[in-house]
Enzyme design. Structure first.
Site, PDB file in Angstrom:
ATOM      1  N   LYS A  61       0.857  -1.183   0.000  1.00 25.89           N
ATOM      2  CA  LYS A  61       0.000   0.000   0.000  1.00 25.89           C
ATOM      3  C   LYS A  61       0.901   1.243   0.000  1.00 25.89           C
ATOM      4  O   LYS A  61       1.886   1.288   0.736  1.00 25.89           O
ATOM      5  CB  LYS A  61      -0.906  -0.030   1.244  1.00 25.89           C
ATOM      6  CG  LYS A  61      -2.165   0.786   1.108  1.00 25.89           C
ATOM      7  CD  LYS A  61      -3.216   0.405   2.131  1.00 25.89           C
ATOM      8  CE  LYS A  61      -4.446   1.265   1.978  1.00 25.89           C
ATOM      9  NZ  LYS A  61      -5.568   0.826   2.792  1.00 25.89           N
ATOM     10  N   ARG A 119     -25.537  -3.250   6.435  1.00 22.27           N
ATOM     11  CA  ARG A 119     -25.117  -4.639   6.232  1.00 22.27           C
ATOM     12  C   ARG A 119     -25.630  -5.561   7.346  1.00 22.27           C
ATOM     13  O   ARG A 119     -25.723  -6.764   7.160  1.00 22.27           O
ATOM     14  CB  ARG A 119     -23.578  -4.726   6.262  1.00 22.27           C
ATOM     15  CG  ARG A 119     -22.874  -4.423   5.000  1.00 22.27           C
ATOM     16  CD  ARG A 119     -22.716  -5.679   4.165  1.00 22.27           C
ATOM     17  NE  ARG A 119     -22.405  -5.336   2.801  1.00 22.27           N
ATOM     18  CZ  ARG A 119     -21.182  -5.349   2.282  1.00 22.27           C
ATOM     19  NH1 ARG A 119     -20.161  -5.702   3.024  1.00 22.27           N
ATOM     20  NH2 ARG A 119     -21.000  -5.030   1.037  1.00 22.27           N
ATOM     21  N   GLU A 162     -19.406  -6.381   9.543  1.00 21.13           N
ATOM     22  CA  GLU A 162     -20.435  -5.654  10.288  1.00 21.13           C
ATOM     23  C   GLU A 162     -21.459  -6.602  10.910  1.00 21.13           C
ATOM     24  O   GLU A 162     -21.900  -6.388  12.052  1.00 21.13           O
ATOM     25  CB  GLU A 162     -21.146  -4.661   9.360  1.00 21.13           C
ATOM     26  CG  GLU A 162     -20.302  -3.443   8.980  1.00 21.13           C
ATOM     27  CD  GLU A 162     -19.329  -3.704   7.833  1.00 21.13           C
ATOM     28  OE1 GLU A 162     -19.395  -4.788   7.216  1.00 21.13           O
ATOM     29  OE2 GLU A 162     -18.496  -2.811   7.558  1.00 21.13           O
TER      30      GLU A 162
END
Ligand SMILES: Cc1ncc(C[n+]2csc(CCOP(=O)(O)OP(=O)(O)O)c2C)c(N)n1
Length: 638
Positions: free
Chosen positions: A296, A414, A386
């Site tokens: 990243k 969700r 979630e």
């Protein structure tokens, strides 16, 4: 070798090759030997462009080479390239005819920050929430295979690119299970940078790390030349290729067991290796998972060192912009609602060892970093999960402990069944700190918290609060904490109005609002952070203004009082009008047989695109001037 930058260019870099590429077809016409230069120029332009516009940063830098290789090998847009989450698609946008427009990304009228079907034919699936790519790409594979003779080559290839963070979500696992069952040709590229927004957590992350450090990966890194020979790109001998591939498969690999051909991990910054591997994977039938190791923030040294800090970047102020800042610096420093929550959490935990805070991979955004450091035993980052977060909280509550689920409004969507079935139905003692409630600005419609009042209000046992300022946020969190049963406090993104925060915590009486301004004829009932707007309209129109505080239960005494001496009741909220707090008020009046003029102000029945929060509020007609106009117009017919 990737060029490493240590500064973000403030002027547009020279990118002669990239400037000639207005479509992936043009990229595909280049000799492979020029792809390295394309990647270098792409990265330089990406750095410059995000510096100008602000936006997601580290994830895009990490997939520059992968993006080039994918568009080079696959025949996009006919072949479907489905990116997960979509925050890493800036390089993809640059290569798919949106290079110049990238400077407008996330700004009103400009490119969306995520893939968007209406923006480009190269974005086959709109996204913003994670872990949808595998299901969507499988759906495309199924859809395009219909009516095709069984033995023929697929009309199009479907490729999903999913991060190791996004792979932790239940949806991804559900899709993996089904992909193996359907057994169509499909490529999943696992873009593994060992990071979510924070460090990726969990058993899967540990497993991926083991694969990274395996001898196999080191072999890939160090023996690229040998490997390229082992992957003859023009080989028509499919069987031989498959055997070669299989030989590189780590034994007992989880994905193999699930029915995928697993390849990797390979170096995701090595373009020749990526291109040759992808070319060869085209020959393999059935589901294939290519595990790609990336970094990243690759190519920008500060982001490589601090991938969390550089997940996103603010627009770099122009020199002219800088000169205008000193005046602003005298302004009192306003706290973000997320900081108010984080501070409250730490203050509570000092005397409440039973407090357990849960985040589904959003500890930075939700203001929980200090809490995680100071109270590691009471902190759970459950990864992008979630649904699990909510049911986990239910389980913790069953043991008499007090879970606090910090969750963005948009991501709570969700976990709706878990909220109803696991928490509310059993009347369990869970506090929901619902962040980013309302419009969220530049992230746009995918991330807007427009619906939580509507979808929670109909659930029995729920107490729902909406603070108007920082102090109410703190006191409401405390109120919800000591309340027995499920309670939610929904607060917006960004800073509050600057109200002094009382350190002492005092529980608010449940279901009680307060009259903030006494006026006449019109009563504005404000639910949440739009109170300052309501007060300014109240001043202008000499209207009464109530800070209702509770959406459920409603302060019916206050409603009875206001309806008795006002001609028009105006409800105001940053939630969908449909099913929102205003609807609750009207339902109450209808139930009581009270006939009164009511004007519902809230989010209209449309998705509001990315823009600044102020511009979005204006688009919804919720700025003070428009509210005042709408009230005056309504009074004419009352
Ligand atoms: C359902 C859902 N929960 C949370 C988020 C917030 N979010 C955006 S990116 C991200 C991390 C994704 O990690 P990964 O897939 O590994 O991609 P990377 O940023 O590392 O490239 C998270 C948690 C989201 N977009 N969707």
């Amino acid at each position: 070798m990737t060029v490493i930058y240590s500064d973000i260019p403030l002027t547009r870099p020279t990118t002669p090759l990239l400037d000639r590429l207005d479509s992936p077809a043009q990229l595909r016409s280049l000799p492979e030997s020029e792809l390295g230069q394309v990647a270098d120029e792409l990265r330089a332009y990406l750095l410059y462009s995000v510096g100008q516009s602000g936006g997601h940063f580290g994830a895009g830098l990490g997939v520059v080479e992968l993006t080039v290789a994918l568009h080079y090998v696959f025949n996009t847009p006919s072949d479907r390239l489905v990116w997960d989450v979509g925050h890493q698609t800036y390089p993809h946008k640059i290569l798919t005819g949106r290079r110049e427009e990238l400077l407008t990304i996330r700004h009103q009228g400009g490119l969306a920050g995520f893939p968007n079907r209406s923006e480009s034919e190269y974005d086959p699936f709109g996204v913003g929430h994670s872990s949808t790519s595998l299901s969507a790409a499988l759906g495309m594979a199924i859809g395009s295979a219909i009516n095709q003779p069984a033995d023929s080559q697929p009309e199009r290839r479907c490729v999903a690119v999913i991060g190791d963070g996004a792979m932790t979500a239940g949806m991804a696992f559900e899709a993996i299970n089904h992909i193996a069952h359907v057994d169509l040709d499909m490529l999943v590229v696992l873009n593994d940078n060992n990071m979510s927004i924070s460090k990726n957590v969990g058993g899967l992350a540990t497993y991926f790390s083991k694969l990274w450090s395996s001898k196999l990966y080191n072999l890939f890194r160090e023996s690229t030349k040998t490997l390229l020979k082992a992957f003859p790109s023009t080989s028509g001998i499919i069987r031989k290729t498959e055997e070669l591939m299989k030989a590189l498969v780590a034994p007992g690999i989880v994905f193999e067991e699930l029915g995928f051909t697993y390849i990797g991990p390979i170096d995701g910054h090595n373009i020749p290796l990526l291109v040759h591997t992808l070319e060869n994977l085209k020959q393999i039938t059935g589901p294939v998972l290519l595990h790609v190791a990336t970094q990243k923030g690759k190519g920008f040294s500060p982001a490589e060192k601090d991938p969390i800090g550089y997940h996103a970047l603010n627009k770099i102020p122009t020199p002219a912009g800088k000169t205008s800042t000193p005046a602003a610096s005298n302004a009192p420093k306003l706290l973000k609602y997320q900081q108010v929550f984080g501070n409250w959490l730490c203050d509570m935990a000092v005397n409440h060892p039973e407090l357990i805070a849960i985040t589904p991979a959003m500890s930075e955004g939700s203001g929980m970093v200090e809490f995680a450091e100071r109270f590691p035993q009471q902190f759970h980052d459950v990864a992008i999960a979630e649904q699990h977060a909510v049911t986990l909280a239910a389980g913790i509550a069953c043991e008499g402990k007090k879970p606090v689920v910090a969750i963005y409004s948009t991501f709570l969507q969700r976990a709706y069944d878990q909220l109803i079935h696991d928490v509310a139905l059993q009347n369990l003692d869970v506090l929901f700190a619902i962040d980013r409630a309302g419009l969220v600005g530049e992230d746009g419609a995918t991330h807007a918290g427009s619906f939580d009042i509507s979808f929670m209000r109909c659930i029995p046992n729920m107490v729902i609060m909406a603070p108007a300022d920082e102090n109410e946020t703190r006191q409401m969190l405390y109120t919800g904490y000591i309340h027995s049963g499920p309670a939610a406090v929904r607060y917006p993104r960004g800073t509050g109005p600057g109200v002094k925060i009382e350190q002492t915590m005092t529980a608010l009486p449940i279901g009680k609002g307060r009259l903030s301004r006494q006026g006449q004829q019109v009563a504005i009932l404000s639910f949440g952070a739009l109170l300052p707007t309501a007060l300014s309209v109240g001043e202008e129109l000499d209207a009464s203004v109530a800070d209702m505080r509770f959406i459920k239960p409603l302060d019916t005494e206050l409603l009875d009082q206001l309806v008795s001496d006002h001609a028009l009741i105006v409800t105001l909220e940053e939630n969908a009008i449909a099913g929102g707090a205003g609807a609750a008020v009207s339902e109450y009046f209808a139930q009581r047989g009270v006939v009164v003029a009511v004007l519902h102000l809230g989010l209209p029945d449309i998705f509001i695109d990315h823009a600044t929060h102020d511009a979005q509020i204006a688009a919804a007609g919720l700025d003070a001037a428009t509210i005042s106009k709408r009230i005056k117009a309504r009074l004419l017919t009352t």
